[in-house]
Design a protein around this motif. Structure first.
Motif, PDB file in Angstrom:
ATOM      1  N   UNK A  76      13.958   1.847  -3.499  1.00  0.00           N
ATOM      2  CA  UNK A  76      15.613   1.468  -1.897  1.00  0.00           C
ATOM      3  C   UNK A  76      15.136   2.450  -0.964  1.00  0.00           C
ATOM      4  N   UNK A  77      14.556   3.851  -0.993  1.00  0.00           N
ATOM      5  CA  UNK A  77      14.439   4.515  -0.368  1.00  0.00           C
ATOM      6  C   UNK A  77      13.072   4.364   0.480  1.00  0.00           C
ATOM      7  N   UNK A  78      12.618   3.887  -0.258  1.00  0.00           N
ATOM      8  CA  UNK A  78      11.162   3.828   0.197  1.00  0.00           C
ATOM      9  C   UNK A  78      11.463   2.627   1.289  1.00  0.00           C
ATOM     10  N   UNK A  93       0.384  -1.618   0.263  1.00  0.00           N
ATOM     11  CA  UNK A  93       0.253  -0.127   0.518  1.00  0.00           C
ATOM     12  C   UNK A  93       0.960   1.967  -0.203  1.00  0.00           C
ATOM     13  N   UNK A  94       2.018   0.761   1.013  1.00  0.00           N
ATOM     14  CA  UNK A  94       2.455   2.053   0.844  1.00  0.00           C
ATOM     15  C   UNK A  94       3.460   2.757  -0.390  1.00  0.00           C
ATOM     16  N   UNK A 108       3.789   5.900  -2.526  1.00  0.00           N
ATOM     17  CA  UNK A 108       4.877   6.420  -3.113  1.00  0.00           C
ATOM     18  C   UNK A 108       4.967   6.710  -4.541  1.00  0.00           C
ATOM     19  N   UNK A 109       4.419   5.442  -5.593  1.00  0.00           N
ATOM     20  CA  UNK A 109       4.394   5.822  -6.702  1.00  0.00           C
ATOM     21  C   UNK A 109       3.657   7.105  -7.655  1.00  0.00           C
ATOM     22  N   UNK A 110       1.898   6.829  -7.151  1.00  0.00           N
ATOM     23  CA  UNK A 110       1.847   7.437  -7.299  1.00  0.00           C
ATOM     24  C   UNK A 110       1.958   9.257  -7.263  1.00  0.00           C
TER      25      UNK A 110
END
Length: 247
Positions: A139-141, A100-101, A105-107
């Motif tokens: 990677x950061x996510x 979900x996160x 983040x992608x959106x």
């Protein structure tokens, strides 16, 4: 698992503080930080530099503050434990929350790119630059995701976790030069270099339209940072298992 992911996505997209610090703030800083000149090429360089500068704020803002605080609230309220009793184990919760996160983040990153592409004279990135953006954000996510879980599980009490999450967010933002523009030396400089914001930003801004460039160095830095957060998470869970007898 599908209905778990849907449930977590509804919760994740309801994080208003996340939309502010991870969505609106990077956009405002990028647009507000751009000042056009008479030099068209210089304006393009400035646009891609500003884009790269504010991009890591998206996973930082969307994960470190709202996700950490919301999950700590679930833990303190016993919600996470009750879910585990009905088969929605903490490992399943971790997976569903991550999906979900990652969607969130992608959106937001896509919206960030499209808005700045319209508002600023941002050149079209090369395919390699797009790959670097995707890998860097992923990677950061993952890194902030495991760091968020570590904070939520290690520190007891919602107020304590909220305070630590705030310190972590602003601390990382200041140390990496995202806000404040401070110049650090000594130990603080080493800490700043260990968080690969600057290497990611510099590589992306400098190679924005370059095809076939070698991005292995920055990817290694990102991978090392991710591995460090995962290791911290594992150590925390080992201590938790020894103390409580279960994950």
């Amino acid at each position: 698992m599908k209905h778990y992911i849907k449930f977590e996505m509804k919760n994740t997209f309801g994080y208003s503080i996340g939309m502010i610090v991870g969505g609106l703030l990077p956009l405002f800083l990028a647009i507000g930080g751009y000042h056009a000149s008479q030099d068209i090429e210089q304006n393009k360089i400035l646009a891609q530099t500003i884009f790269s500068m504010c991009l890591p704020m998206i996973p930082l803002g969307l994960v470190m503050l709202p996700f950490t605080i919301a999950f700590a609230k679930d833990i303190e309220g016993g919600i996470s434990t009750r879910f585990a009793l009905f088969g929605y184990t903490k490992l399943k919760q971790m997976f569903a929350k991550f999906i979900s996160i990652l969607f969130l983040v992608s959106g937001i990153c896509v919206i960030y790119f499209l808005v700045l592409k319209i508002v600023l004279p941002l050149p079209s990135p090369s395919m390699e630059a797009l790959v670097l953006i995707v890998c860097g954000i992923l990677f950061l996510t993952i890194s902030f995701y495991f760091l968020a879980f570590t904070i939520a599980w290690f520190f007891k009490g919602f107020n304590a976790v909220q305070g630590i999450a705030m310190i972590a967010y602003f601390g990382i933002a200041i140390i990496t030069g995202t806000i404040g523009g401070f110049e650090f030396t000594g130990v603080m400089k080493k800490v700043s270099n260990a968080i690969p914001f600057n290497s990611f930003r510099t590589e992306l801004a400098n190679k924005w339209t370059t095809a076939g460039f070698d991005m292995s160095d920055v990817l290694i830095r990102l991978a090392i940072f991710m591995a460090a957060t995962i290791l911290l998470f594992v150590i925390t869970n080992i201590l938790s298992i020894k103390t409580n007898g279960s994950l």
